[in-house]
Scaffold this active site. Structure first.
Site, PDB file in Angstrom:
ATOM      1  CD  GLU A 208      -3.471  -2.539  -4.797  1.00 16.16           C
ATOM      2  OE1 GLU A 208      -2.382  -2.018  -4.562  1.00 16.16           O
ATOM      3  OE2 GLU A 208      -3.737  -3.728  -4.489  1.00 16.16           O
TER       4      GLU A 208
ATOM      5  CB  THR B 293      -0.218  -3.655   2.639  1.00 17.63           C
ATOM      6  OG1 THR B 293       0.507  -4.401   1.657  1.00 17.63           O
ATOM      7  CG2 THR B 293      -0.131  -2.179   2.307  1.00 17.63           C
TER       8      THR B 293
END
Length: 469
Positions: free
Chosen positions: A283, A337
Site C-alpha cells: 500500500e 487514491t
C-alpha cells in the site's frame, strides 16, 4: 674607454662600434638584447614560477589527503566493531599532464600562466534512512521453511475505508466482492524470488506483471522475506474481481490475498499483524501508508487502527445477531487514491476536529452495540474529508441525498471514491436504495453506475483451496 652594457637577461654580449656625436670617434658598446632573447628569458622565469606553484599545489593535496586519512581513522576508532569497508584509492595527481599543459601556456605567452586544479572533496559519511519497525513484535524467521503445499488459492474481500469521520483509522470488510490469488512452487523461478505468470479479470491489461510494480507481487516478496524463504521460487496468478480506483480497496485486496497465499503455502507461520505489515509495504508504494483497507481485508469485520508506530489493530465485533447491509453504488468513473488525497486540507480548525472526533467515537460505539441507525448517522457526519472529495465525483452530493431519502440510515464516500456506500438493516430496502443511487448518478453526474447489496465480511482473507505437496 669602452662602455659595457649591463642587463638582467644578458651576461655578456658582442660589442660593436658606434660613432660618437661629439667628436666622431668610435666607442665600443654592447649590443642590446633582441626580442627573441627577451621572450626566452621571460619563458624561463615563468617556468620557474610554474614549477613552484605546482609544488605548492601538490603540497596542499598531500595535506588534504592526510587530513582525510586522520578523519577516517578517528571514525573507525569510534566504532571498532563495524566492519572496515575497502575504500577506493584516489588516483595520484597527474603531474606529467599538468606540466605539459603549463609548458604549452608558457611557450605561447611571456606572461605568468594561471593554472586551475580541482582538489577532491573531503570524504563524508553516507546518509542512510533509518529503518522504522512498525510492529515491535515482528521477528524475521532465521530458518528456511519448507513449503507445505504445492499450490494454494486465496481470497481477500473488498473494503470500505474511512467510514465517514474515521479517516485512515477505521474500515470494514464487505462480503462477496474481492480478488483471488493462486500461488504455486515453480522450479523455473529462481529460489527466493516471485514471478507473476498471469493477470485476469477487471482491467487486467492496466496492471504490470513485474512483481516489484504489482500490489500482489510486493506483498508476496515481503512475506517471503519475513519467512526467510531461500530454497524455492513462487509463481503467482492474480484474478481481479474489483475495479481499479473504485474506492473498494482494490490494491489492498490483491496485497492481502497474495500475503495470505504465500504464508499458507509455507504453513501459515506469520501472525495477523505481520501479514498486515506485508500488505502495508504494498500500500505504501501504491497509495500511501494507511491500513484502513488492508487491515480489514486480512482481519475481516470492523477494524480500528489505534497506532501505526508501532502498528496496533483493534478488531471491533459487530453483534452476530444483528443485520447489517451495505449498499454500494459504483459509477463508471475512476478516482485515483493519490489524487483524492491531494485534495485534502493541510490544516483543520479546532471545531471540525472536535466534531469529527466525537462522531468517530459514536461510530465505534454503534458498531459494538449493533446500532445500525446510530452507525448511519455517524457515517454521514464527516466535516473534514468528504466536503473536499465530494465535488470531485460528479453527482455525489445528489446520490447521498437520494440514499437517505430512500430510507438509508446514512451514506458517505467509500474510501477515496467514487463508490458511494449506504447502510441499512434490510436487504430488500437496500436494493431499492441502490436503484435511487444509480438514478442520481445518471441524472446529476451523467455517469452510469451499478449497485449491489452486500453483508459484512466477518472472516477476511482466507484460503480457498490447496494441493498438498
Amino acid at each position: 674607454m669602452p662602455f659595457h652594457w649591463i642587463g638582467d637577461y644578458q651576461k655578456a654580449s658582442p660589442l660593436r662600434q658606434t660613432p660618437s656625436q661629439s667628436n666622431g670617434l668610435y666607442f665600443r658598446s654592447p649590443q642590446p638584447p633582441s626580442l627573441r632573447e627577451l621572450g626566452a628569458a621571460n619563458a624561463c622565469a615563468a617556468d620557474a614560477e610554474v614549477e613552484e606553484e605546482e609544488e605548492a599545489v601538490r603540497a596542499r593535496y598531500r595535506q588534504r589527503e592526510e587530513a582525510h586519512r586522520r578523519t577516517a581513522d578517528s571514525l573507525r576508532s569510534c566504532n571498532p566493531t563495524k566492519r572496515r569497508r575497502r575504500r577506493r584509492r584516489r588516483p595520484p595527481l597527474p603531474a606529467k599532464s599538468l606540466s605539459r599543459t603549463t609548458m604549452a601556456i608558457c611557450n605561447q605567452s611571456p606572461f605568468k600562466p594561471i593554472t586551475t586544479l580541482s582538489l577532491p572533496k573531503p570524504h563524508q559519511p553516507r546518509k542512510t534512512r533509518p529503518f522504522l519497525v512498525k510492529c515491535s513484535k515482528t521477528q524475521l524467521l532465521s530458518t528456511d521453511p519448507e513449503p507445505v503445499f504445492t499450490s494454494v488459492r486465496s481470497f481477500a474481500p473488498a473494503t470500505v475505508a474511512n467510514l465517514g469521520p474515521g479517516f485512515d483509522f477505521l474500515g470494514c470488510a464487505v462480503d462477496g466482492l474481492g480478488d483471488h490469488v493462486s500461488a504455486r512452487v515453480d522450479p523455473v523461478v529462481h529460489p527466493g524470488e516471485v514471478s507473476i505468470s498471469e493477470i485476469s479479470g477487471d482491467n487486467a491489461g492496466k496492471l504490470s506483471k513485474n512483481p516489484l510494480w504489482n500490489c500482489a507481487g510486493i506483498a508476496a516478496i515481503e512475506v517471503m522475506r519475513r519467512l526467510g524463504v531461500r530454497s524455492v521460487g513462487l509463481s503467482l496468478s492474480l484474478e481481479k474481481g474489483l475495479p481499479l480506483g473504485s474506492g473498494l480497496g482494490s490494491s489492498a485486496a490483491s496485497a492481502a490475498a497474495a500475503a495470505v497465499a504465500v504464508n499458507e503455502i509455507f504453513g501459515a507461520r506469520l501472525s495477523t499483524e505481520e501479514l498486515v505489515l506485508a500488505g502495508l509495504k504494498s500500500e505504501e508504494k501504491v497509495s500511501g501508508y494507511h491500513a484502513d483497507n488492508v487491515g480489514p481485508a486480512i482481519m475481516g469485520g470492523f477494524v480500528l487502527i489505534r497506532s501505526y508506530e508501532p502498528l496496533e489493530l483493534l478488531s471491533l465485533k459487530f453483534p452476530a445477531e444483528k443485520e447489517l447491509f451495505f449498499v454500494l453504488a459504483s459509477p463508471d468513473f475512476e478516482a485515483p487514491t493519490k489524487k483524492m488525497r491531494a485534495a485534502l486540507p493541510a490544516e483543520i480548525g479546532m471545531p471540525h476536529h472536535v466534531w469529527n472526533s466525537s462522531q468517530a467515537g459514536a461510530l465505534v460505539a454503534a458498531v459494538l452495540q449493533g446500532d445500525v441507525e446510530g452507525l448511519g448517522r455517524a457515517l454521514s457526519s464527516d466535516k473534514i474529508v468528504e466536503p473536499r472529495r465530494a465535488p470531485l465525483i460528479p453527482g455525489m452530493e445528489a446520490v447521498k441525498r437520494a440514499a437517505i431519502e430512500g430510507g438509508a440510515f446514512g451514506c458517505t464516500i467509500s474510501g477515496a471514491g467514487p463508490t458511494a456506500v449506504a447502510v441499512t438493516d434490510d436487504e430488500s430496502r437496500g436494493r431499492a436504495i441502490g436503484e435511487r443511487m444509480v438514478e442520481a448518478f445518471m441524472v446529476e453526474g451523467k455517469l452510469r453506475a451499478e449497485a449491489v447489496v452486500r453483508r459484512l465480511d466477518r472472516v477476511g482473507a482466507r484460503l480457498v483451496s490447496s494441493i498438498p505437496r
